[in-house]
Every structure is written in C-alpha cells, then in structure tokens.
Design a protein around this motif. Structure first.
Motif, mmCIF file in Angstrom:
data_model
loop_
_atom_site.group_PDB
_atom_site.id
_atom_site.type_symbol
_atom_site.label_atom_id
_atom_site.label_comp_id
_atom_site.label_asym_id
_atom_site.label_seq_id
_atom_site.Cartn_x
_atom_site.Cartn_y
_atom_site.Cartn_z
ATOM 1 N N GLY A 277 0.786 -1.227 0.000
ATOM 2 C CA GLY A 277 0.000 0.000 0.000
ATOM 3 C C GLY A 277 0.820 1.280 0.000
ATOM 4 N N MET A 278 2.146 1.160 -0.051
ATOM 5 C CA MET A 278 3.050 2.310 -0.096
ATOM 6 C C MET A 278 4.159 2.004 -1.099
ATOM 7 N N ALA A 279 4.888 3.043 -1.503
ATOM 8 C CA ALA A 279 5.945 2.861 -2.495
ATOM 9 C C ALA A 279 7.033 1.930 -1.970
ATOM 10 N N VAL A 280 7.459 1.022 -2.823
ATOM 11 C CA VAL A 280 8.603 0.155 -2.526
ATOM 12 C C VAL A 280 9.673 0.519 -3.552
ATOM 13 N N GLU A 281 10.545 1.466 -3.182
ATOM 14 C CA GLU A 281 11.477 2.048 -4.139
ATOM 15 C C GLU A 281 12.411 1.015 -4.762
ATOM 16 N N GLY A 282 12.737 -0.038 -4.013
ATOM 17 C CA GLY A 282 13.681 -1.017 -4.522
ATOM 18 C C GLY A 282 13.235 -1.691 -5.797
ATOM 19 N N VAL A 283 11.922 -1.821 -5.996
ATOM 20 C CA VAL A 283 11.414 -2.510 -7.192
ATOM 21 C C VAL A 283 11.789 -1.734 -8.454
ATOM 22 N N ARG A 284 11.533 -0.429 -8.452
ATOM 23 C CA ARG A 284 11.921 0.396 -9.601
ATOM 24 C C ARG A 284 13.442 0.468 -9.742
ATOM 25 N N THR A 285 14.137 0.528 -8.612
ATOM 26 C CA THR A 285 15.584 0.676 -8.650
ATOM 27 C C THR A 285 16.265 -0.568 -9.205
ATOM 28 N N VAL A 286 15.685 -1.745 -8.967
ATOM 29 C CA VAL A 286 16.239 -2.976 -9.539
ATOM 30 C C VAL A 286 16.303 -2.861 -11.060
ATOM 31 N N LYS A 287 15.225 -2.359 -11.666
ATOM 32 C CA LYS A 287 15.217 -2.192 -13.123
ATOM 33 C C LYS A 287 16.347 -1.272 -13.573
ATOM 34 N N ALA A 288 16.493 -0.145 -12.872
ATOM 35 C CA ALA A 288 17.508 0.832 -13.250
ATOM 36 C C ALA A 288 18.915 0.274 -13.056
ATOM 37 N N ALA A 289 19.165 -0.373 -11.914
ATOM 38 C CA ALA A 289 20.500 -0.891 -11.621
ATOM 39 C C ALA A 289 20.877 -2.018 -12.578
ATOM 40 N N TYR A 290 19.907 -2.855 -12.930
ATOM 41 C CA TYR A 290 20.154 -3.947 -13.872
ATOM 42 C C TYR A 290 20.590 -3.376 -15.224
ATOM 43 N N GLN A 291 19.914 -2.310 -15.648
ATOM 44 C CA GLN A 291 20.277 -1.659 -16.904
ATOM 45 C C GLN A 291 21.632 -0.959 -16.788
ATOM 46 N N PHE A 292 21.848 -0.275 -15.647
ATOM 47 C CA PHE A 292 23.120 0.391 -15.386
ATOM 48 C C PHE A 292 24.280 -0.603 -15.484
ATOM 49 N N ALA A 293 24.116 -1.760 -14.846
ATOM 50 C CA ALA A 293 25.186 -2.758 -14.800
ATOM 51 C C ALA A 293 25.565 -3.219 -16.201
ATOM 52 N N LYS A 294 24.561 -3.414 -17.054
ATOM 53 C CA LYS A 294 24.843 -3.846 -18.423
ATOM 54 C C LYS A 294 25.558 -2.741 -19.207
ATOM 55 N N GLU A 295 25.107 -1.497 -19.031
ATOM 56 C CA GLU A 295 25.712 -0.389 -19.771
ATOM 57 C C GLU A 295 27.135 -0.112 -19.317
ATOM 58 N N GLN A 296 27.389 -0.259 -18.002
ATOM 59 C CA GLN A 296 28.712 0.021 -17.448
ATOM 60 C C GLN A 296 29.605 -1.217 -17.477
ATOM 61 N N ASN A 297 29.050 -2.344 -17.908
ATOM 62 C CA ASN A 297 29.789 -3.616 -17.911
ATOM 63 C C ASN A 297 30.315 -3.945 -16.513
ATOM 64 N N VAL A 298 29.434 -3.800 -15.533
ATOM 65 C CA VAL A 298 29.764 -4.053 -14.134
ATOM 66 C C VAL A 298 29.034 -5.311 -13.679
ATOM 67 N N GLU A 299 29.750 -6.191 -13.017
ATOM 68 C CA GLU A 299 29.149 -7.435 -12.549
ATOM 69 C C GLU A 299 28.337 -7.188 -11.279
ATOM 70 N N MET A 300 27.036 -7.506 -11.327
ATOM 71 C CA MET A 300 26.146 -7.343 -10.178
ATOM 72 C C MET A 300 25.240 -8.570 -10.072
ATOM 73 N N PRO A 301 25.783 -9.699 -9.641
ATOM 74 C CA PRO A 301 24.996 -10.940 -9.638
ATOM 75 C C PRO A 301 23.792 -10.921 -8.708
ATOM 76 N N ILE A 302 23.892 -10.263 -7.560
ATOM 77 C CA ILE A 302 22.747 -10.213 -6.647
ATOM 78 C C ILE A 302 21.617 -9.409 -7.284
ATOM 79 N N THR A 303 21.968 -8.268 -7.834
ATOM 80 C CA THR A 303 20.972 -7.434 -8.510
ATOM 81 C C THR A 303 20.332 -8.198 -9.663
ATOM 82 N N LYS A 304 21.136 -8.903 -10.437
ATOM 83 C CA LYS A 304 20.608 -9.691 -11.550
ATOM 84 C C LYS A 304 19.641 -10.766 -11.042
#
Length: 345
Positions: A277-304
């Motif tokens: 019933g309230m914003a869960v910021e992590g859900v949107r941020t997962v999308k952004a970080a997953y995209q960031f990791a691919k663009e920056q070629n940074v390994e983020m297995p937990i995020t993935k």
C-alpha cells in the motif's frame, strides 16, 4: 527560525517535519490528498503512514502554492516516480529561488537519472550542483519518536549543505555533510535492492549467515557500480552506504525488506505491492541498476538475481543456488574497490 515546506506527507515526510518543528521552524506539510491534510490539521495524526502525535506548529496543506509561499527551503519527500510531476508543479508556482533538499531514494528506470538530476531537469532555475540530498540509516518510525539517528546531507554547493545541516541537526538527529552527492544518492538508492534480497532470504527461512553474506556482497556490488560512475568509494562505507544498508536489511520497519519477505514466502510481485500500500522504491531501482550494470559492464549478480525474481518470475531458491555456485574468485579484488588509494591519500 526558518519557514520550510515539506512536500510529501508519507511516513518519512511526516518524520522530517517533526524534526524541523522540534528545531523551532515554521513547517508546512503538503499532501496531494485533501482528506489527509484536513485530518492532520484536525487530529494532529497521520495514522495511515506514521501513527504519532504531530506537533501543533506543523500545518498541513493541499494547495502547493500556499504551502511554499514565503519559504526559505523546500524538502522533497515523495516517491521517485512522482518527482518529475511535483517539480513541474513547483516550476509553475515558485517565484523566488529557495534551497531545495530532497530525501527520496531511487533511480529513474530507462533514463537512469538520480533524483537530483530529475529535479534540475524540471526546475529550470536550479542546477544539479545546487540541490541537496539527505540520506542515511533512518527509519521514520524511530525518527518521529526522537530516537538517536544520524544522517548525511550532500551537495556540490557547500553553503547549501551547511544550511541543510543547520536546518535539521539537533540532539536526537545528528547531521554530517559530504561533497559526494553522486555516492550519497547511489548508496541510498541501491541499498533498497539488497534489502529486497535480505527480505527474500528471510522469507525463504535462511539464517543470519546468509543475510550477512548478502549484505557484505551487496555492498561490494553497490561500490562496484558507484565507482564506475565516478563516486568516491569511501562514501559507501559511510552512513548512506553501509549504515543505510544495515538498517534497511535487518528491520521490519523497512518496506523493501517486508516486500522481499513476502516474495520469499511465495507471493507474486503484484500481490505484494498491493499488500504494501506504499511505495517500494527497490522494485523500480532494480530495473535501473540492472540496466546500469549492463551499460557500465559491471558485474552485479545479486541485482541480476533479484531482477530475475521480480520480473522474470524465477524461483527464489533457484536464484540462490545459482549465486552459490558461481565461479570461484578472490574477495580482496572487491575490497580493493572500497579502499582505492587514490581516494584515501
């Protein structure tokens, strides 16, 4: 005494309003809902979000123009997805420049913009360098009860950061300053991803060993991405980094932990968000970080892995098994990122 407008009457906006009121400031708390503003003014409670007594000197508003009239500072405390719309409204009504402080933690998917960047894009008279961010390990429930809390304010404009520090600091709410707004914003946003993971781990019935590993390796991921974007790695060892990570991953007060816990117990994402019933910021941020990791070629297995659970309906247990069976590596390679000599000299 300053006249301050707090934009956003959720739990964190209410808690920060209480801090400002305790410091003797004239506080205007803006809500997008008429009934919520009226209830705060008549009952001095905000029961849906934060059920505590609200000081009399906090006046709630629904009209944004009235709320910001004559103020010296505006504190933005709305979900990341609402930042642009709120700033568009402010752009239309602000007549004079004031100090803009935000306490929102997130990254906009697709554009991958931080909150300070979103604000400066929508408020034409403000550069990103002028914006102040407030972040750190701070549950609204504890702040409202005046329990000891320590946070950081950051801006490229040192005078604005010091103004924000003076605005908020008191015996129960200690405020540090930092010039690394990039690191402070990224730490506050990315820790929500790891908090989702901690909740999933607890929901699966795993113990403290698993959660400690998740937090530690999560910090390595945050620092890896942050430094690739130019942040000071030492920021991730501070309050808005490891401090916020610990508090968000280990407490039932954390929305992201609670959402993750429900996911770990087998609930679907849509059902979880409805229950929260309230914003869960992590859900949107997962999308952004997953995209960031691919663009920056940074390994983020937990995020993935968390991305796969949220958006590809992967079974959480299978994702954990994949993480545990990854190729062997040297831990010091990641610790070196946090202790890079060029930032410690």
């Amino acid at each position: 005494m300053e006249k301050v407008a707090v934009i956003g009457a959720g739990s964190w906006g209410t808690a920060l309003s209480i801090v400002l009121a305790d410091n003797g400031h004239d506080v205007r708390l803006w809500s997008h809902r008429v009934d919520q503003a009226e209830a705060i003014n008549t009952t001095h409670r905000n029961e849906k979000y934060l059920d505590v007594n609200i000081p009399d000197q906090i006046q709630a508003y629904h009209d944004m123009a009235e709320a910001v009239e004559g103020v010296s500072a505006i504190i933005l405390v709305v979900p990341t997805k609402a930042i642009r719309e709120v700033c568009k409204q402010l752009q239309a009504i602000l007549k004079e420049k004031v100090t803009i402080i935000h306490a929102s933690k997130g990254i906009e998917p697709v554009t991958l913009k931080r909150v300070s960047q979103l604000i400066s894009e929508e408020l034409e008279q403000y550069s990103e360098e002028e914006i102040v961010v407030l972040s750190g390990p701070s549950h609204a429930e504890e702040v409202a009860l005046r329990q000891p809390t320590t946070v950081t304010v950051s801006s490229k404009n040192a005078a604005n950061a010091l103004f924000a520090q003076d605005l908020f600091i008191n015996d129960a709410f200690r405020v540090y300053t930092s010039p690394d707004i990039l690191g402070i914003e990224l730490g506050g946003a990315l820790k929500n991803i790891i908090a989702l993971g901690a909740g999933i781990s607890d929901g699966l019935g795993y113990g403290d060993n698993a959660k400690a590993a998740l937090i530690t390796r999560g910090l390595a991921e945050i620092a890896r991405l942050g430094t690739s974007l130019g942040a000071n790695p030492l920021s991730f060892l501070g309050l808005p980094g490891v401090g916020d990570l610990i508090v968000t991953c280990t407490s039932v007060h954390s929305r992201n932990w609670r959402a993750g816990n429900l996911l770990g117990k087998g609930n679907k994402l849509d059902d979880v968000l409805k229950q929260m019933g309230m914003a869960v910021e992590g859900v949107r941020t997962v999308k952004a970080a997953y995209q960031f990791a691919k663009e920056q070629n940074v390994e983020m297995p937990i995020t993935k892995g968390i991305y796969q659970i949220l958006f590809e309906e992967q079974d959480p247990k299978n994702v954990v098994e994949q993480l545990m069976s990854r190729t062997k590596r040297e831990e010091m390679d990641d610790l070196a990122v946090l202790l890079n000599e060029r930032y410690t000299q």
